[in-house]
Design an enzyme around this catalytic site. Structure first.
Site, PDB file in Angstrom:
ATOM      1  N   HIS A  90     -28.999  13.799  -3.864  1.00 47.56           N
ATOM      2  CA  HIS A  90     -29.957  14.567  -4.673  1.00 47.56           C
ATOM      3  C   HIS A  90     -29.912  14.116  -6.139  1.00 47.56           C
ATOM      4  O   HIS A  90     -30.933  14.004  -6.796  1.00 47.56           O
ATOM      5  CB  HIS A  90     -29.653  16.065  -4.586  1.00 47.56           C
ATOM      6  N   ASP A 117     -38.332  13.169   0.186  1.00 48.17           N
ATOM      7  CA  ASP A 117     -37.414  13.372   1.317  1.00 48.17           C
ATOM      8  C   ASP A 117     -36.493  12.171   1.491  1.00 48.17           C
ATOM      9  O   ASP A 117     -36.866  11.035   1.171  1.00 48.17           O
ATOM     10  CB  ASP A 117     -38.242  13.608   2.597  1.00 48.17           C
ATOM     11  N   LEU A 139     -49.996  15.704 -19.036  1.00 52.77           N
ATOM     12  CA  LEU A 139     -49.685  15.685 -17.600  1.00 52.77           C
ATOM     13  C   LEU A 139     -49.207  17.065 -17.214  1.00 52.77           C
ATOM     14  O   LEU A 139     -48.334  17.631 -17.876  1.00 52.77           O
ATOM     15  CB  LEU A 139     -48.589  14.644 -17.320  1.00 52.77           C
TER      16      LEU A 139
HETATM   17  C1  IPE Z   1     -39.248  18.966   2.809  1.00 51.20           C
HETATM   18  O1  IPE Z   1     -38.166  18.222   3.246  1.00 51.20           O
HETATM   19  C2  IPE Z   1     -38.870  19.789   1.609  1.00 51.20           C
HETATM   20  C3  IPE Z   1     -38.586  19.029   0.382  1.00 51.20           C
HETATM   21  C4  IPE Z   1     -38.718  17.759   0.221  1.00 51.20           C
HETATM   22  C5  IPE Z   1     -38.159  19.832  -0.741  1.00 51.20           C
HETATM   23  P1  IPE Z   1     -37.196  18.735   4.400  1.00 51.20           P
HETATM   24  O2  IPE Z   1     -36.176  17.701   4.597  1.00 51.20           O
HETATM   25  O3  IPE Z   1     -36.726  20.108   4.102  1.00 51.20           O
HETATM   26  O4  IPE Z   1     -38.191  18.811   5.670  1.00 51.20           O
HETATM   27  P2  IPE Z   1     -37.874  18.762   7.206  1.00 51.20           P
HETATM   28  O5  IPE Z   1     -36.770  19.755   7.455  1.00 51.20           O
HETATM   29  O6  IPE Z   1     -37.433  17.378   7.549  1.00 51.20           O
HETATM   30  O7  IPE Z   1     -39.172  19.113   7.867  1.00 51.20           O
HETATM   31  C1  IPE Z   2     -35.016  15.897   0.273  1.00 50.95           C
HETATM   32  O1  IPE Z   2     -33.972  15.196   0.854  1.00 50.95           O
HETATM   33  C2  IPE Z   2     -34.556  16.846  -0.785  1.00 50.95           C
HETATM   34  C3  IPE Z   2     -34.630  18.267  -0.395  1.00 50.95           C
HETATM   35  C4  IPE Z   2     -35.159  18.723   0.710  1.00 50.95           C
HETATM   36  C5  IPE Z   2     -34.090  19.226  -1.328  1.00 50.95           C
HETATM   37  P1  IPE Z   2     -33.185  15.774   2.102  1.00 50.95           P
HETATM   38  O2  IPE Z   2     -32.014  16.535   1.611  1.00 50.95           O
HETATM   39  O3  IPE Z   2     -34.088  16.528   3.002  1.00 50.95           O
HETATM   40  O4  IPE Z   2     -32.711  14.430   2.815  1.00 50.95           O
HETATM   41  P2  IPE Z   2     -32.643  14.143   4.371  1.00 50.95           P
HETATM   42  O5  IPE Z   2     -33.970  14.447   4.947  1.00 50.95           O
HETATM   43  O6  IPE Z   2     -31.574  15.039   4.923  1.00 50.95           O
HETATM   44  O7  IPE Z   2     -32.291  12.694   4.448  1.00 50.95           O
HETATM   45 MG    MG Z   3     -35.206  15.991   4.621  1.00 48.22          MG
END
Ligand code: IPE
Ligand code: IPE
Ligand code: MG
Length: 230
Positions: free
Chosen positions: A30, A13, A124
């Site tokens: 990303h 995240d 793995l």
């Molecule tokens: C969780 O992250 C999903 C992934 C890392 C793929 P999100 O950014 O979607 O989660 P929330 O919305 O903060 O709970």
């Molecule tokens: C995690 O990073 C990747 C995915 C959920 C695909 P985010 O896109 O959720 O990044 P934040 O949480 O908005 O910083």
């Molecule tokens: Mg996020």
């Protein structure tokens, strides 16, 4: 290190915040995050971690702006296409878990090809959770149980209906970017998993930080509800 976890799961995240801080688009975040994926895979191979599960895209992430979803799908496809040779040569088996029916056709094709090519590898096991939701997984399992006409189930037989019944439960869950929640990841499997939260944003979570998380895990005492003499 004393104890290396057999199975590490990661909620990757913070890509969006990483990009925003730099005035860049979320999709750039990303893309840089993909570098961290390479790092954790390499370290997992070096340490002898057998199972690595990465949360790449949740069922809820379909609700993000169309452009971001498209960018993520494009990135996923490109990564699988470009890295599959390396993955194969390193002895990694790729397995994708989630509601794959929702994936665009071209992405699904690449996913299936990567899984087939690396199927027999066993150094793995790399699980990619894509279009994955913990509740969806449980509901999908229950529907299969119903369709088979079973009238009774226990924990061990239920497990066989999950997306990856062959994988042991995660020993360690890592979540980056400061949020302390599960966000619908591996709800059944995390029952006794050790949790590790760090404020580091995913694109900054590299080799050393991953090793630090594993070291932290190796110092923990797991009790599973029992009394353990320390
Ligand atoms: C969780 O992250 C999903 C992934 C890392 C793929 P999100 O950014 O979607 O989660 P929330 O919305 O903060 O709970
Ligand atoms: C995690 O990073 C990747 C995915 C959920 C695909 P985010 O896109 O959720 O990044 P934040 O949480 O908005 O910083
Ligand atoms: Mg996020």
């Amino acid at each position: 290190m004393d104890r290396i976890p057999t199975h590490v799961a990661i909620i990757m995240d913070g890509n969006g915040r990483w990009a925003k801080m730099r005035g860049l688009s979320r999709n750039v975040g990303h893309r840089v995050g993909a570098e961290s994926v390479r790092d954790v895979i390499r370290v997992s191979l070096e340490l002898g971690i057998k199972y690595l599960t990465l949360f790449a895209f949740s069922t809820e992430n379909w609700n993000r702006p169309e452009e971001e979803v498209r960018g993520l799908m494009h990135l996923l496809k490109g990564l699988l296409q470009n890295e599959v040779e390396f993955i194969y040569r390193e002895g990694i088996s790729i397995r994708v878990i989630g509601r794959l029916g929702r994936l665009p056709g071209d992405v699904l094709k690449v996913v299936k090809k990567a899984m087939e090519l690396t199927e027999d590898n066993s150094k793995l096991y790399l699980y990619l959770a894509i279009s994955y939701g913990g509740r969806a997984e449980i509901v999908d399992a229950v529907n299969r149980i119903i369709s088979e006409g079973r009238r009774e189930i226990d924990e061990e037989s239920f497990r066989k209906y999950l997306y990856a019944p062959e994988a042991p439960d995660p020993d360690l869950l890592i979540r980056t970017a400061g949020e302390k929640r599960i966000s619908n990841f591996l709800l059944w499997q995390l029952a006794y998993t050790e949790l590790y939260f760090t404020d580091t944003l995913w694109p900054d979570f590299r080799r050393d930080e991953f090793i630090e998380a594993i070291e932290d895990y190796s110092r923990r005492i797991r009790r599973f509800g029992r009394v353990v003499e320390e």
